[in-house]
Scaffold this motif. Structure first.
Motif, PDB file in Angstrom:
ATOM      1  N   LYS A  94      -9.238  12.304   0.679  1.00  0.00           N
ATOM      2  CA  LYS A  94      -9.690  11.973  -0.685  1.00  0.00           C
ATOM      3  C   LYS A  94      -9.940  13.491  -1.325  1.00  0.00           C
ATOM      4  O   LYS A  94      -9.682  13.477  -2.642  1.00  0.00           O
ATOM      5  CB  LYS A  94     -10.761  11.096  -0.560  1.00  0.00           C
ATOM      6  N   LYS A 125       0.988  -1.284   0.154  1.00  0.00           N
ATOM      7  CA  LYS A 125      -0.078  -0.006  -0.005  1.00  0.00           C
ATOM      8  C   LYS A 125       0.961   1.223   0.128  1.00  0.00           C
ATOM      9  O   LYS A 125       0.692   2.235  -0.572  1.00  0.00           O
ATOM     10  CB  LYS A 125      -0.859  -0.168   1.306  1.00  0.00           C
ATOM     11  N   LYS A 183      -1.229  10.527 -10.701  1.00  0.00           N
ATOM     12  CA  LYS A 183      -2.539  11.221 -11.201  1.00  0.00           C
ATOM     13  C   LYS A 183      -2.399  12.589 -11.886  1.00  0.00           C
ATOM     14  O   LYS A 183      -2.992  12.785 -12.890  1.00  0.00           O
ATOM     15  CB  LYS A 183      -3.550  11.327 -10.082  1.00  0.00           C
ATOM     16  N   SER A 222      -9.122  16.292  -0.825  1.00  0.00           N
ATOM     17  CA  SER A 222      -7.914  16.903  -1.097  1.00  0.00           C
ATOM     18  C   SER A 222      -7.093  16.613  -2.376  1.00  0.00           C
ATOM     19  O   SER A 222      -6.557  17.520  -3.167  1.00  0.00           O
ATOM     20  CB  SER A 222      -6.742  17.032  -0.137  1.00  0.00           C
ATOM     21  N   ASN A 228       6.601  13.645   2.521  1.00  0.00           N
ATOM     22  CA  ASN A 228       5.984  14.944   2.045  1.00  0.00           C
ATOM     23  C   ASN A 228       6.738  16.171   2.965  1.00  0.00           C
ATOM     24  O   ASN A 228       7.070  15.859   3.993  1.00  0.00           O
ATOM     25  CB  ASN A 228       4.616  15.222   2.434  1.00  0.00           C
ATOM     26  N   HIS A 234       4.259  19.419  -7.399  1.00  0.00           N
ATOM     27  CA  HIS A 234       4.339  19.171  -6.085  1.00  0.00           C
ATOM     28  C   HIS A 234       3.963  17.779  -5.448  1.00  0.00           C
ATOM     29  O   HIS A 234       2.887  17.078  -6.095  1.00  0.00           O
ATOM     30  CB  HIS A 234       3.053  20.086  -5.409  1.00  0.00           C
TER      31      HIS A 234
HETATM   32  N1  CAA Z   1      -1.026  -2.509  -2.923  1.00  0.00           N
HETATM   33  C1  CAA Z   1      -0.988  -1.763  -3.941  1.00  0.00           C
HETATM   34  N2  CAA Z   1      -1.612  -0.661  -3.664  1.00  0.00           N
HETATM   35  C2  CAA Z   1      -2.503  -0.501  -2.776  1.00  0.00           C
HETATM   36  C3  CAA Z   1      -2.679  -1.390  -1.738  1.00  0.00           C
HETATM   37  C4  CAA Z   1      -1.868  -2.727  -1.798  1.00  0.00           C
HETATM   38  N3  CAA Z   1      -1.988  -3.370  -1.056  1.00  0.00           N
HETATM   39  N4  CAA Z   1      -3.443  -0.986  -0.946  1.00  0.00           N
HETATM   40  C5  CAA Z   1      -4.019   0.255  -0.954  1.00  0.00           C
HETATM   41  N5  CAA Z   1      -3.284   0.617  -2.439  1.00  0.00           N
HETATM   42  C6  CAA Z   1      -3.291   1.741  -3.003  1.00  0.00           C
HETATM   43  C7  CAA Z   1      -4.818   2.159  -3.333  1.00  0.00           C
HETATM   44  O1  CAA Z   1      -5.624   1.758  -4.366  1.00  0.00           O
HETATM   45  C8  CAA Z   1      -4.470   3.990  -3.486  1.00  0.00           C
HETATM   46  O2  CAA Z   1      -4.115   3.985  -4.971  1.00  0.00           O
HETATM   47  P1  CAA Z   1      -4.958   4.850  -6.069  1.00  0.00           P
HETATM   48  O3  CAA Z   1      -5.270   6.214  -5.393  1.00  0.00           O
HETATM   49  O4  CAA Z   1      -4.252   4.836  -7.148  1.00  0.00           O
HETATM   50  O5  CAA Z   1      -6.321   3.965  -6.019  1.00  0.00           O
HETATM   51  C9  CAA Z   1      -3.394   4.237  -2.645  1.00  0.00           C
HETATM   52  O6  CAA Z   1      -2.807   2.825  -2.513  1.00  0.00           O
HETATM   53  C10 CAA Z   1      -3.661   4.766  -1.424  1.00  0.00           C
HETATM   54  O7  CAA Z   1      -4.515   3.797  -0.802  1.00  0.00           O
HETATM   55  P2  CAA Z   1      -5.944   4.439   0.012  1.00  0.00           P
HETATM   56  O8  CAA Z   1      -6.468   5.491  -0.906  1.00  0.00           O
HETATM   57  O9  CAA Z   1      -6.518   3.192   0.512  1.00  0.00           O
HETATM   58  O10 CAA Z   1      -5.221   5.325   1.515  1.00  0.00           O
HETATM   59  P3  CAA Z   1      -5.888   6.064   2.496  1.00  0.00           P
HETATM   60  O11 CAA Z   1      -7.020   6.285   2.222  1.00  0.00           O
HETATM   61  O12 CAA Z   1      -5.247   5.447   3.636  1.00  0.00           O
HETATM   62  O13 CAA Z   1      -4.677   7.441   2.235  1.00  0.00           O
HETATM   63  C11 CAA Z   1      -4.786   9.585   1.463  1.00  0.00           C
HETATM   64  C12 CAA Z   1      -4.631   7.964   1.079  1.00  0.00           C
HETATM   65  C13 CAA Z   1      -6.165   9.996   1.673  1.00  0.00           C
HETATM   66  C14 CAA Z   1      -4.327  10.670   0.442  1.00  0.00           C
HETATM   67  C15 CAA Z   1      -3.802  10.071   2.957  1.00  0.00           C
HETATM   68  O14 CAA Z   1      -2.716   9.503   2.670  1.00  0.00           O
HETATM   69  C16 CAA Z   1      -4.085  11.377   3.246  1.00  0.00           C
HETATM   70  O15 CAA Z   1      -5.048  12.014   3.779  1.00  0.00           O
HETATM   71  N6  CAA Z   1      -2.888  12.323   2.920  1.00  0.00           N
HETATM   72  C17 CAA Z   1      -2.855  13.549   3.372  1.00  0.00           C
HETATM   73  C18 CAA Z   1      -3.488  14.588   2.462  1.00  0.00           C
HETATM   74  C19 CAA Z   1      -2.751  14.618   1.027  1.00  0.00           C
HETATM   75  O16 CAA Z   1      -1.398  14.145   0.966  1.00  0.00           O
HETATM   76  N7  CAA Z   1      -3.547  14.901  -0.134  1.00  0.00           N
HETATM   77  C20 CAA Z   1      -3.055  15.138  -1.311  1.00  0.00           C
HETATM   78  C21 CAA Z   1      -3.317  16.370  -1.912  1.00  0.00           C
HETATM   79  S1  CAA Z   1      -3.390  17.692  -0.904  1.00  0.00           S
HETATM   80  C22 CAA Z   1      -1.746  18.491  -1.168  1.00  0.00           C
HETATM   81  O17 CAA Z   1      -1.030  17.882  -2.106  1.00  0.00           O
HETATM   82  C23 CAA Z   1      -1.139  19.303  -0.169  1.00  0.00           C
HETATM   83  C24 CAA Z   1      -0.381  18.576   0.762  1.00  0.00           C
HETATM   84  O18 CAA Z   1       0.841  18.472   0.658  1.00  0.00           O
HETATM   85  C25 CAA Z   1      -0.947  17.799   1.984  1.00  0.00           C
END
Ligand code: CAA
Length: 440
Positions: free
Chosen positions: A209, A34, A253, A211, A328, A244
């Motif tokens: 999500k 993941k 993406k 974000s 990050n 970024h």
């Molecule tokens: N093997 C391979 N891939 C796997 C997997 C596995 N066993 N399990 C999960 N994945 C993949 C998922 O499919 C997903 O990929 P896709 O989006 O391509 O489908 C990826 O791994 C992440 O999995 P989840 O979506 O289940 O992860 P999550 O919900 O636990 O967390 C997140 C993801 C919501 C982005 C979280 O990390 C988060 O909240 N991050 C902080 C906010 C952030 O960074 N936002 C980005 C945009 S905002 C910005 O850029 C400003 C900033 O700096 C914060």
């Protein structure tokens, strides 16, 4: 017109390392892939108990000044970009200047100091401010120091926890730069959004999500706005596209979105049409949902094409190499993506001089900015002078128990008195809130 841009870059990582697949994943009960495949991260950098945004910023700036043979009188402006500030009045640049003044004979009394805030896009804005200051002829022959410094920590068990990181990037902005010349054209996508906030709180409240959707929407608008000024972009116009990088999966993406946008109405779209059809046009659909579904199908098919994968592998993937190992760094993230790109070209012995980069910055809240840069003759020497690999290698690999303690130590709400896990090596160290770091 004299070229203005980035003359030197130095990166400073936190001294600790959290191994995501090896140490973090088992404790979270998650599949290590993941993190490595999904988010695209192998490790996070963490600050030891004697490090904070001031010490990391000062250490990066000091190395840059030493390497370039600069004295305080050569710097007319110090701007710090951060979303981890601890003082609502005094800018972090004053603390950093205070640190630097301990080791130089001169001081920065003549320098204009400030702090820029717009989440992660703030360092790009500070570079802009420096660029404008020089272009306006107000710099009196002096250069500007821009420092991006953050401890990007999330609350324990927040989904963002896996994307944490800590580090600083110091950049010297000057005339006749050695690394890149910055172009005057910029594209913006900006809107009032509430998916990522830190209102009087240390750790962010994040709708992760959402974000990601906001990042992509603003980035698309910025690209469209950039094209209004500079004409249509073509994916093959750019040697690298550093975005970024909150985590590499986000950039996967963004890269696809950018490519789809750039190939519209080009020979590339025509060539791919036989294999995957043409991009759905909104005007051909009465129903928004059907249009969105058609776009999703097109994008999925595009991602599988050899042509796209080759482009992504050459132009975007190499920008992620440092980020994968450090997580990050908020304001510094896009700037380590640029450094990763230049490092890749150096390793592959590519002659980058005169080639273009397209840089996509983003800050939650939310704003994206896109501009082009032209690589300058001195880029290779500058990038080879950075000691980022050495810093990454010397990080101390923390256990999960140590991670819990150090996370508490950086949480101002928790009374924690954790021991140092590494020994300071002739560097600025944290000396108590509101005080500048001492050099030890
Ligand atoms: N093997 C391979 N891939 C796997 C997997 C596995 N066993 N399990 C999960 N994945 C993949 C998922 O499919 C997903 O990929 P896709 O989006 O391509 O489908 C990826 O791994 C992440 O999995 P989840 O979506 O289940 O992860 P999550 O919900 O636990 O967390 C997140 C993801 C919501 C982005 C979280 O990390 C988060 O909240 N991050 C902080 C906010 C952030 O960074 N936002 C980005 C945009 S905002 C910005 O850029 C400003 C900033 O700096 C914060």
């Amino acid at each position: 017109m004299t070229a203005v841009g980035i003359d030197a870059i130095e990166i400073r990582t936190g001294r600790l390392k959290l191994d995501l697949p090896g140490t973090f994943a088992p404790e979270q009960g998650e599949d290590p892939e993941k993190y490595t495949k999904g988010l695209g991260l192998h490790a996070s950098s963490f600050p030891d108990s004697y490090e904070d945004i001031v010490t990391m910023g000062a250490n990066a700036a000091h190395r840059l000044m030493e390497r370039k043979g600069l004295e305080p009188e050569d710097i007319g402006r110090i701007d710090v970009a951060t979303e981890s500030a601890f003082d609502n009045s005094k800018p972090v640049s004053t603390y950093i200047a205070g640190c630097l003044e301990q080791v130089y004979d001169g001081d920065f009394h003549h320098a204009n100091k400030g702090e820029r805030k717009f989440a992660c896009v703030a360092a790009t804005q500070a570079v802009d401010d420096a660029y404008n200051w020089i272009r306006a002829g107000r710099n009196r022959g002096r250069a500007a120091l821009v420092i991006a410094t953050d401890t990007a920590l999330y609350a324990r068990d927040d989904p963002g926890e896996a994307t944490q990181g800590a580090g600083a990037v110091a950049m010297l902005i000057d005339e006749d730069p050695s690394v890149v010349e910055i172009s005057t054209e910029q594209g913006y996508g900006s809107a009032d959004e509430t998916d990522f906030l830190k209102p009087q709180q240390q750790f962010p409240s994040v709708d992760g999500k959402r974000s990601m959707q906001v990042y992509l929407a603003r980035m698309r608008e910025a690209l469209e706005d950039f094209e209004h000024l500079s004409g249509d972009t073509h994916p093959d116009d750019y040697a690298y596209i550093p975005f970024h990088t909150p985590f590499p999966g986000m950039v996967r993406k963004a890269g696809l979105l950018g490519y789809r946008h750039m190939i519209r109405d080009t020979g590339v779209e025509d060539e791919l049409a036989e294999e995957i059809g043409r991009q759905p046009r909104r005007e051909a659909f009465d129903d928004e949902e059907a249009y969105q579904e058609a776009i999703r199908e097109y994008v999925d098919a595009l991602a599988e094409t050899e042509r796209y994968q080759e482009w992504y592998g050459n132009t975007v993937e190499p920008t992620l190499s440092i980020s994968r190992e450090v997580g990050n760094w908020y304001t510094g993230s896009v700037h380590i993506a640029r450094a990763s790109a230049l490092r890749d070209a150096d390793e592959k012995d590519i002659d980058l001089t005169g080639q273009e980069l397209l840089v996509g910055s983003y800050g939650s809240g939310a704003q994206a900015e896109i501009h082009a840069e032209t690589v300058q003759e001195g880029w290779r020497e500058e990038i080879e002078a950075m000691n980022v690999d050495e810093q990454l290698d010397r990080r101390y690999d923390i256990s999960f128990e140590e991670y819990e303690e150090i996370h508490d130590a950086h949480n101002h709400d928790v009374d924690s008195d954790v021991e140092e896990l590494t020994t300071p090596e002739n560097e600025f160290v944290f000396d108590g809130w509101g005080r500048m770091g001492e050099r030890k």
